[in-house]
Scaffold this motif. Sequence first.
Motif, PDB file in Angstrom:
ATOM      1  N   ILE A  26       0.836  -1.196   0.000  1.00 16.09           N
ATOM      2  CA  ILE A  26       0.000   0.000   0.000  1.00 16.09           C
ATOM      3  C   ILE A  26       0.876   1.253   0.000  1.00 16.09           C
ATOM      4  N   VAL A  27       0.298   2.348  -0.430  1.00 19.05           N
ATOM      5  CA  VAL A  27       0.976   3.638  -0.375  1.00 19.05           C
ATOM      6  C   VAL A  27       0.111   4.587   0.444  1.00 19.05           C
ATOM      7  N   ASN A  28       0.622   4.972   1.607  1.00 18.55           N
ATOM      8  CA  ASN A  28      -0.104   5.924   2.445  1.00 18.55           C
ATOM      9  C   ASN A  28       0.100   7.348   1.940  1.00 18.55           C
ATOM     10  N   ASN A  29      -0.853   8.207   2.295  1.00 18.28           N
ATOM     11  CA  ASN A  29      -0.734   9.641   2.032  1.00 18.28           C
ATOM     12  C   ASN A  29      -0.574   9.970   0.548  1.00 18.28           C
ATOM     13  N   ILE A  30      -1.151   9.153  -0.294  1.00 17.09           N
ATOM     14  CA  ILE A  30      -1.222   9.486  -1.713  1.00 17.09           C
ATOM     15  C   ILE A  30      -2.609  10.063  -1.975  1.00 17.09           C
ATOM     16  N   SER A  31      -2.670  11.150  -2.698  1.00 13.80           N
ATOM     17  CA  SER A  31      -3.942  11.842  -2.875  1.00 13.80           C
ATOM     18  C   SER A  31      -4.632  11.429  -4.167  1.00 13.80           C
ATOM     19  N   ILE A  32      -5.933  11.552  -4.166  1.00 20.38           N
ATOM     20  CA  ILE A  32      -6.704  11.306  -5.388  1.00 20.38           C
ATOM     21  C   ILE A  32      -6.271  12.280  -6.475  1.00 20.38           C
ATOM     22  N   ALA A  33      -5.924  13.498  -6.073  1.00 20.92           N
ATOM     23  CA  ALA A  33      -5.469  14.487  -7.054  1.00 20.92           C
ATOM     24  C   ALA A  33      -4.213  14.000  -7.773  1.00 20.92           C
ATOM     25  N   TRP A  34      -3.234  13.446  -7.028  1.00 26.48           N
ATOM     26  CA  TRP A  34      -2.003  12.950  -7.658  1.00 26.48           C
ATOM     27  C   TRP A  34      -2.309  11.767  -8.576  1.00 26.48           C
ATOM     28  N   ILE A  35      -3.155  10.861  -8.107  1.00 25.73           N
ATOM     29  CA  ILE A  35      -3.516   9.694  -8.921  1.00 25.73           C
ATOM     30  C   ILE A  35      -4.206  10.137 -10.215  1.00 25.73           C
TER      31      ILE A  35
END
Length: 264
Positions: free
Chosen positions: A144-153
Amino acid sequence: MNSIIYMLIYILILYTFHELMRRNIKLALAICILSLLTIPFWGNNLSSPFRIAKTLSVIFPTLFLTLCRYSEKYDTLKFLQKPWTSIAFFMIIGINILEASLTDLFVTKNILNGLCGLILCITMPLPKNNWLISIEGNKYTNIIVNNISIAWIFLYTVWDICFVYGENYLFVLSTVSVLLTPFIRALINNRKDLWISARAYTLFFHLLTRASLGDIFSNLMNSSNLYNVKFLNYFSYINFTLHIIFLIWYYKKVFYNKHHAFKA
């Protein structure tokens, strides 16, 4: 219209494949190992050493990812729980983005989209405490990757679509399917942390299918009539604008809150 239907079917297939790999670690390991047996059949389907290297550069990291998931179960693999594995995952994604960005900057000359890729590189969640192996309720072991935002994705998704559209538009519709699947996985139940898992396994499936069966996608999802230079230019301008807005917002968060981790 048929292309859209095939895209929806393919997204469903990719989503199902990821869920099977995510929920059944033994199946995931078996498929990753067996995929290596298909290498002798690639010669007639992959047109260049670059395509072969590209496929291998996805298969081996996916196998590595799956072995890391096994590290929670076996003492002999405990060394994979060290911080270097998080750095390795971070670097694999970063190098993948950088490679495409340099292609945009120096080969296809899509400068704005190349700069978008560089922005994605400098705004990725840092390895420490963000790239983890996680056990969910004693059921599934996931990367998993924590603290990744929907905006970045979202920005990664549109950046990659723009890259493929400019480099080889014949594959753009199948690429959209492959990129939308992890994005959809991230949206469902707000599981942004599973985006990297979905991205890895769906890309693995797509490239392995192309290498083993040949180009079945450009016929089913025909995009030969979609290329338009003006559209590419507008796409790149809009994409770059969105990335600049995100970059400003991102570093405002970082500097004002004095930490890298935030939610979006």
